[in-house]
Design a protein around this motif. Structure first.
Motif, PDB file in Angstrom:
ATOM      1  N   ASP A 127      39.023  36.743  30.819  1.00  0.00           N
ATOM      2  CA  ASP A 127      39.108  37.486  32.074  1.00  0.00           C
ATOM      3  C   ASP A 127      39.744  36.610  33.145  1.00  0.00           C
ATOM      4  N   THR A 183      40.731  31.318  29.418  1.00  0.00           N
ATOM      5  CA  THR A 183      39.919  31.763  30.551  1.00  0.00           C
ATOM      6  C   THR A 183      38.670  32.502  30.140  1.00  0.00           C
ATOM      7  N   GLY A 184      38.398  32.577  28.875  1.00  0.00           N
ATOM      8  CA  GLY A 184      37.235  33.325  28.438  1.00  0.00           C
ATOM      9  C   GLY A 184      37.486  34.811  28.420  1.00  0.00           C
ATOM     10  N   SER A 206      40.050  37.382  36.285  1.00  0.00           N
ATOM     11  CA  SER A 206      39.284  37.439  37.524  1.00  0.00           C
ATOM     12  C   SER A 206      38.208  36.361  37.526  1.00  0.00           C
ATOM     13  N   ASP A 207      37.705  36.002  36.337  1.00  0.00           N
ATOM     14  CA  ASP A 207      36.728  34.929  36.237  1.00  0.00           C
ATOM     15  C   ASP A 207      37.346  33.605  36.677  1.00  0.00           C
ATOM     16  N   LEU A 208      38.605  33.400  36.339  1.00  0.00           N
ATOM     17  CA  LEU A 208      39.302  32.189  36.744  1.00  0.00           C
ATOM     18  C   LEU A 208      39.380  32.102  38.263  1.00  0.00           C
ATOM     19  N   ALA A 253      37.411  33.653  40.403  1.00  0.00           N
ATOM     20  CA  ALA A 253      36.040  33.522  40.921  1.00  0.00           C
ATOM     21  C   ALA A 253      35.583  32.070  40.843  1.00  0.00           C
ATOM     22  N   ARG A 254      35.894  31.395  39.741  1.00  0.00           N
ATOM     23  CA  ARG A 254      35.524  29.980  39.611  1.00  0.00           C
ATOM     24  C   ARG A 254      36.248  29.128  40.641  1.00  0.00           C
ATOM     25  N   GLU A 255      37.515  29.446  40.908  1.00  0.00           N
ATOM     26  CA  GLU A 255      38.270  28.695  41.915  1.00  0.00           C
ATOM     27  C   GLU A 255      37.676  28.930  43.304  1.00  0.00           C
ATOM     28  N   ASP A 256      37.282  30.158  43.614  1.00  0.00           N
ATOM     29  CA  ASP A 256      36.633  30.446  44.903  1.00  0.00           C
ATOM     30  C   ASP A 256      35.321  29.680  45.036  1.00  0.00           C
ATOM     31  N   GLU A 257      34.537  29.628  43.965  1.00  0.00           N
ATOM     32  CA  GLU A 257      33.279  28.879  43.982  1.00  0.00           C
ATOM     33  C   GLU A 257      33.538  27.394  44.209  1.00  0.00           C
TER      34      GLU A 257
END
Length: 105
Positions: A31, A28-29, A33-35, A37-41
């Motif tokens: 983080d 996930t790089g 929360s980044d995962l 956030a990408r799913e929300d996008e």
């Protein structure tokens, strides 16, 4: 350790947690929360694409009439020419009136 033997991973909880966090860090790089956030996008992009397709289907490709009376007059003209089963509806996108062969249920 002898040559040719394989080292077994540790069974300790701390070692397992470390291995898990290393795996998640590379996947996930670093983080989680980044995962999310990408799913929300991704979901937002799909919703926008779906809304645009619906707008095109229900509004942009159809003739727009300013009033319900105008749309009903066109419906009557179509019926006189043999096209039956039309209905009119107020468009949520442009505020005008459109004709449809699939009346709302």
């Amino acid at each position: 350790m002898e040559k040719g033997t394989k080292q077994m991973g540790s069974k300790k909880r701390a070692a397992w947690s470390k291995a898990k966090s290393e795996f998640l860090g590379t996947a996930t790089g670093g983080d989680m929360s980044d995962l999310f956030a990408r799913e929300d996008e991704r979901r937002d992009a799909l919703d926008a694409e779906r809304d645009e397709a619906w707008r095109y289907k229900s509004c942009e490709r159809k003739n727009r009439y300013d009033t319900r009376a105008e749309a009903e007059a066109v419906m009557a003209d179509c019926e006189n020419r043999g096209r039956r089963g039309l209905a009119c509806y107020k468009c949520e996108y442009c505020g005008g009136w459109h004709l449809t062969s699939h009346p709302w249920k």
